[in-house]
Write a protein that holds these residues in place. Structure first.
Motif, PDB file in Angstrom:
ATOM      1  N   UNK A 137      52.944  32.781  97.927  1.00  0.00           N
ATOM      2  CA  UNK A 137      54.084  31.644  97.649  1.00  0.00           C
ATOM      3  C   UNK A 137      53.917  31.662  96.357  1.00  0.00           C
ATOM      4  N   UNK A 138      53.659  32.128  95.491  1.00  0.00           N
ATOM      5  CA  UNK A 138      53.293  32.587  94.133  1.00  0.00           C
ATOM      6  C   UNK A 138      55.548  33.334  93.517  1.00  0.00           C
ATOM      7  N   UNK A 139      55.222  34.183  94.153  1.00  0.00           N
ATOM      8  CA  UNK A 139      56.419  35.920  93.857  1.00  0.00           C
ATOM      9  C   UNK A 139      57.349  34.855  94.518  1.00  0.00           C
ATOM     10  N   UNK A 140      57.008  34.013  95.675  1.00  0.00           N
ATOM     11  CA  UNK A 140      58.099  33.098  95.981  1.00  0.00           C
ATOM     12  C   UNK A 140      58.710  32.611  95.557  1.00  0.00           C
ATOM     13  N   UNK A 141      57.947  31.930  94.843  1.00  0.00           N
ATOM     14  CA  UNK A 141      58.571  30.457  94.164  1.00  0.00           C
ATOM     15  C   UNK A 141      58.731  31.069  92.222  1.00  0.00           C
ATOM     16  N   UNK A 142      58.230  31.774  92.306  1.00  0.00           N
ATOM     17  CA  UNK A 142      58.868  32.449  91.084  1.00  0.00           C
ATOM     18  C   UNK A 142      59.617  33.278  90.303  1.00  0.00           C
ATOM     19  N   UNK A 143      60.694  33.654  91.593  1.00  0.00           N
ATOM     20  CA  UNK A 143      61.284  34.285  91.525  1.00  0.00           C
ATOM     21  C   UNK A 143      62.116  35.509  93.762  1.00  0.00           C
ATOM     22  N   UNK A 144      62.565  34.373  94.744  1.00  0.00           N
ATOM     23  CA  UNK A 144      62.439  34.758  95.381  1.00  0.00           C
ATOM     24  C   UNK A 144      63.542  35.183  96.171  1.00  0.00           C
ATOM     25  N   UNK A 145      64.458  35.920  94.961  1.00  0.00           N
ATOM     26  CA  UNK A 145      65.999  36.750  95.236  1.00  0.00           C
ATOM     27  C   UNK A 145      66.187  37.213  94.601  1.00  0.00           C
ATOM     28  N   UNK A 146      65.401  38.456  93.868  1.00  0.00           N
ATOM     29  CA  UNK A 146      64.668  39.756  93.048  1.00  0.00           C
ATOM     30  C   UNK A 146      63.846  40.824  93.858  1.00  0.00           C
TER      31      UNK A 146
ATOM     32  N   UNK B 280      51.665  30.916  86.875  1.00  0.00           N
ATOM     33  CA  UNK B 280      53.411  31.279  86.762  1.00  0.00           C
ATOM     34  C   UNK B 280      54.447  31.142  87.955  1.00  0.00           C
ATOM     35  N   UNK B 281      53.918  31.488  89.342  1.00  0.00           N
ATOM     36  CA  UNK B 281      54.718  30.637  90.066  1.00  0.00           C
ATOM     37  C   UNK B 281      54.934  29.249  90.106  1.00  0.00           C
ATOM     38  N   UNK B 282      54.098  29.079  90.536  1.00  0.00           N
ATOM     39  CA  UNK B 282      53.908  27.110  90.241  1.00  0.00           C
ATOM     40  C   UNK B 282      54.743  26.384  89.498  1.00  0.00           C
ATOM     41  N   UNK B 283      55.060  26.895  88.030  1.00  0.00           N
ATOM     42  CA  UNK B 283      56.300  26.411  87.827  1.00  0.00           C
ATOM     43  C   UNK B 283      57.959  27.366  87.369  1.00  0.00           C
ATOM     44  N   UNK B 284      57.828  28.333  87.828  1.00  0.00           N
ATOM     45  CA  UNK B 284      58.970  29.120  88.278  1.00  0.00           C
ATOM     46  C   UNK B 284      59.207  29.912  87.171  1.00  0.00           C
ATOM     47  N   UNK B 285      58.169  30.359  86.657  1.00  0.00           N
ATOM     48  CA  UNK B 285      58.308  31.207  85.253  1.00  0.00           C
ATOM     49  C   UNK B 285      57.981  32.507  86.261  1.00  0.00           C
ATOM     50  N   UNK B 286      59.119  33.382  85.397  1.00  0.00           N
ATOM     51  CA  UNK B 286      58.867  34.745  85.712  1.00  0.00           C
ATOM     52  C   UNK B 286      59.554  35.934  84.795  1.00  0.00           C
ATOM     53  N   UNK B 287      58.301  36.767  84.843  1.00  0.00           N
ATOM     54  CA  UNK B 287      58.577  38.163  83.451  1.00  0.00           C
ATOM     55  C   UNK B 287      58.099  39.138  84.385  1.00  0.00           C
ATOM     56  N   UNK B 288      59.103  39.649  84.625  1.00  0.00           N
ATOM     57  CA  UNK B 288      59.355  41.267  84.715  1.00  0.00           C
ATOM     58  C   UNK B 288      58.355  41.991  84.991  1.00  0.00           C
ATOM     59  N   UNK B 289      58.192  42.223  83.266  1.00  0.00           N
ATOM     60  CA  UNK B 289      57.054  43.301  83.065  1.00  0.00           C
ATOM     61  C   UNK B 289      55.741  43.194  83.746  1.00  0.00           C
ATOM     62  N   UNK B 290      55.245  41.673  83.395  1.00  0.00           N
ATOM     63  CA  UNK B 290      53.398  41.437  83.951  1.00  0.00           C
ATOM     64  C   UNK B 290      54.017  41.718  85.604  1.00  0.00           C
ATOM     65  N   UNK B 291      54.827  40.599  85.679  1.00  0.00           N
ATOM     66  CA  UNK B 291      54.832  39.954  87.445  1.00  0.00           C
ATOM     67  C   UNK B 291      54.919  41.581  88.404  1.00  0.00           C
ATOM     68  N   UNK B 292      55.800  43.319  87.670  1.00  0.00           N
ATOM     69  CA  UNK B 292      55.618  43.791  87.884  1.00  0.00           C
ATOM     70  C   UNK B 292      54.104  44.847  88.024  1.00  0.00           C
ATOM     71  N   UNK B 293      53.708  44.715  86.951  1.00  0.00           N
ATOM     72  CA  UNK B 293      52.327  45.503  86.751  1.00  0.00           C
ATOM     73  C   UNK B 293      51.204  44.669  87.715  1.00  0.00           C
ATOM     74  N   UNK B 294      51.064  43.755  88.047  1.00  0.00           N
ATOM     75  CA  UNK B 294      50.671  43.132  88.933  1.00  0.00           C
ATOM     76  C   UNK B 294      50.965  43.038  90.444  1.00  0.00           C
ATOM     77  N   UNK B 295      51.707  42.893  90.286  1.00  0.00           N
ATOM     78  CA  UNK B 295      52.499  43.601  92.228  1.00  0.00           C
ATOM     79  C   UNK B 295      51.804  45.342  92.448  1.00  0.00           C
ATOM     80  N   UNK B 296      51.625  45.823  91.523  1.00  0.00           N
ATOM     81  CA  UNK B 296      51.183  47.199  91.369  1.00  0.00           C
ATOM     82  C   UNK B 296      49.441  46.600  91.889  1.00  0.00           C
ATOM     83  N   UNK B 297      48.823  46.488  91.084  1.00  0.00           N
ATOM     84  CA  UNK B 297      47.211  46.225  90.654  1.00  0.00           C
ATOM     85  C   UNK B 297      47.074  45.223  91.878  1.00  0.00           C
ATOM     86  N   UNK B 298      47.751  44.625  92.342  1.00  0.00           N
ATOM     87  CA  UNK B 298      47.018  44.111  93.405  1.00  0.00           C
ATOM     88  C   UNK B 298      46.706  44.839  94.733  1.00  0.00           C
ATOM     89  N   UNK B 299      47.698  45.861  94.477  1.00  0.00           N
ATOM     90  CA  UNK B 299      47.698  46.585  96.280  1.00  0.00           C
ATOM     91  C   UNK B 299      45.907  47.475  96.088  1.00  0.00           C
TER      92      UNK B 299
END
Length: 569
Positions: free
Chosen positions: A297-306, A264-283
């Motif tokens: 890198x992927x988080x910064x590419x997808x939506x760096x200012x959010x 998703x990050x490689x093409x700059x696609x951001x889905x808030x619900x998925x990225x939020x859950x992924x961030x929690x699970x990755x911990x």
């Protein structure tokens, strides 16, 4: 009669080969790979192509579950004999004796054992192209996947090149016969092999949309990674992949979740619900150093200012710091992390706001780690490091500038004709003169280890313009220019005006004469420099996203699907 005797002999030989195959399968079912090797040793001379491919396939399946066995098989003379027997059998087989399943299994075995037998692969491709109609979808996807996995090995890309366009036409014409798993593996193979087939990806995207509800976690990861690697942004498909992945997010393994986020990050696609859950699970997941670099890198590419992605990055930084202190990162990964963090937080520094403590700690540790290792960084990484430390208004920027400047000079002296070293010098010089055209020109005073060699060994091609070489935007209001080439005396000058542009050779000569008698300037505190405009964070950080995606085994961050029950290759 003679005819009946020949018929009986053929039947006996066929029965003998069936018996050999049954012994291989029986030994495999018992998990006894030594028995498989014993069968091969005893009967290799009478084994046909089906027996050989079965033996290779069953040994490779066992190696998937046992890394030590994989290493043993890679150096086994019995396996080498099997591969040579495979090549001989393929060369001697008639058109009707070559089965698509055998070709697919042999290729899969080579990829699983990571044994790039170029002649054997070339023969497999040569026999496969005219027989594509005889391949079942999963057999063709396995063949393509296997060739792609070995693509980086010497000579493999040339040996398998012809397979991709022929397969693309075949798949596009029969796209509805392929299931989601096969489509994901085919897309993965074309992306990994860097085969540009936008038309094929269009067909695959349309068919995947109709089948995405059937995909499991591994298949979702493969599909997302493939479209990201190919740079193919299909909004409707990506939305459905994110929706399906969110519903099954707790089924993802660490490798699969990393691949999905990266895609998703490689093409700059951001889905808030998925990225939020992924961030929690990755911990709570065990992540390798390379996976941490790819995630940041992927988080910064997808939506760096959010805020969501910034929080996700900050959560990963303590683990990045631990891996850095443990020496687990490679130079390119450190560079990518710094570039990505700066992309997310440089705006804070430019605006005068504090950056999170984790960011500051990372940049401090990275400076200490990078300075003695600058020789291991690429040209682009070196310039990128100077850029991000300047953008982040970090106190270690001068230290990084010193180390990079010395490395620039060292590379130019060691190889004056090197285009890479010359390009690095030009990039670093341009960066040092400032993105806004500041006249912050400083000499190579800070490069003390190199100063003594200038008069004896002036830099090739050095000129008056090279005096801007040591421009440093953040360290001092005064500067000293040392002699970079014969005929130019040492200068002691002051910063004249913060708004003037870089001086020409004639202007430098005038400045030398005007300030020759000026008293040495007093040290001044670091000036508060405005933000740098237009310094993007693309380049290596953008290109390196899939660089390590298929390194096996320690830096593999994509999850290519297996085509049977043996698990991932």
């Amino acid at each position: 009669s003679r005819v009946s005797r020949r018929r009986d002999k053929r039947q006996l030989a066929a029965a003998r080969k069936l018996w050999i195959n049954s012994r291989i399968v029986e030994a495999s079912a018992q998990g006894d790979f030594n028995q498989i090797l014993a069968v091969v040793v005893d009967h290799l001379a009478e084994m046909n192509l089906v027996n050989i491919s079965t033996a290779l396939h069953r040994l490779s399946k066992a190696a998937v579950l046992c890394p030590n066995l994989k290493q043993s098989l890679q150096t086994s003379p019995v396996v080498e004999d099997l591969l040579e027997a495979s090549l001989t059998a393929l060369e001697l087989s008639s058109a009707g004796e070559v089965h698509a399943r055998a070709l697919s299994n042999i290729a899969w075995s080579l990829a699983t054992l990571h044994m790039a037998h170029r002649d054997l692969l070339q023969k497999i491709v040569e026999l496969s192209i005219p027989r594509l109609l005889s391949f079942k979808p999963f057999e063709l996807s396995t063949l393509l996947l296997s060739c792609a996995k070995l693509n980086s090995e010497d000579g493999v890309a040339e040996s398998t090149e012809a397979l991709y366009p022929a397969s693309a036409r075949h798949v596009a014409a029969r796209i509805s016969t392929f299931g989601f798993r096969s489509l994901a593996n085919i897309a993965w193979a074309f992306a990994e092999a860097r085969q540009r087939q936008p038309g094929l990806f269009e067909y695959i995207a349309r068919e995947m949309l109709m089948q995405v509800h059937t995909a499991n976690a591994q298949e979702l990861a493969n599909a997302t990674w493939a479209f990201g690697k190919a740079g193919c942004r299909k909004e409707e498909l990506l939305a459905e992949l994110a929706k399906r992945a969110l519903g099954r997010v707790r089924e993802f393994k660490a490798q699969e979740l990393c691949s999905t986020v990266w895609g998703f990050g490689a093409v700059g696609y951001f889905d808030e619900a998925f990225f939020g859950q992924a961030s929690l699970l990755l911990q709570n997941m065990d992540l390798q150093a390379s996976q941490l670099a790819h995630l940041v890198w992927a988080f910064a590419q997808a939506a760096p200012q959010l805020s969501l992605t910034r929080i996700a990055i900050v959560r990963l930084l303590p683990r990045c710091l631990m891996e850095l202190e443990a020496g687990a990162f490679e130079a390119v990964e450190v560079s990518v992390i710094l570039l990505s963090v700066a992309k997310a937080f440089a705006c804070n520094a430019k605006s005068g706001f504090a950056v999170p403590r984790e960011v500051s700690r990372l940049f401090g540790a990275a400076a200490a780690w990078a300075v003695p290792r600058v020789g291991g960084f690429s040209e682009q990484s070196l310039v990128g490091m100077v850029k991000v430390y300047q953008e982040m208004r970090d106190d270690r920027a001068g230290q990084i500038m010193d180390a990079v400047g010395n490395e620039v000079l060292r590379r130019r002296r060691e190889d004056p004709a090197s285009s890479c070293a010359a390009e690095l010098q030009g990039s670093w010089l341009s960066l040092c003169t400032g993105a806004r055209g500041d006249a912050s020109f400083y000499a190579i005073e800070q490069m003390q280890p190199c100063n003594t060699s200038y008069e004896q060994s002036p830099l090739p091609g050095s000129s008056a313009e090279d005096l801007v070489y040591a421009a440093e935007q953040i360290r001092s209001n005064s500067y000293i220019m040392h002699k970079p080439s014969p005929g130019m005396s040492s200068l002691k000058v002051r910063r004249a005006n913060a708004g003037v542009v870089a001086p020409t050779a004639a202007e430098l000569a005038t400045k030398e004469q005007a300030f020759a008698e000026a008293p040495p300037p007093q040290a001044a505190p670091p000036p508060q420099i405005e933000g740098f405009g237009g310094l993007g964070l693309g380049g290596e950080a953008a290109a390196v996203g899939g660089m390590y995606m298929m390194e096996v085994p320690t830096r593999q961050t994509s999850s290519a699907a297996s085509t049977d029950a043996s698990g991932g290759v």
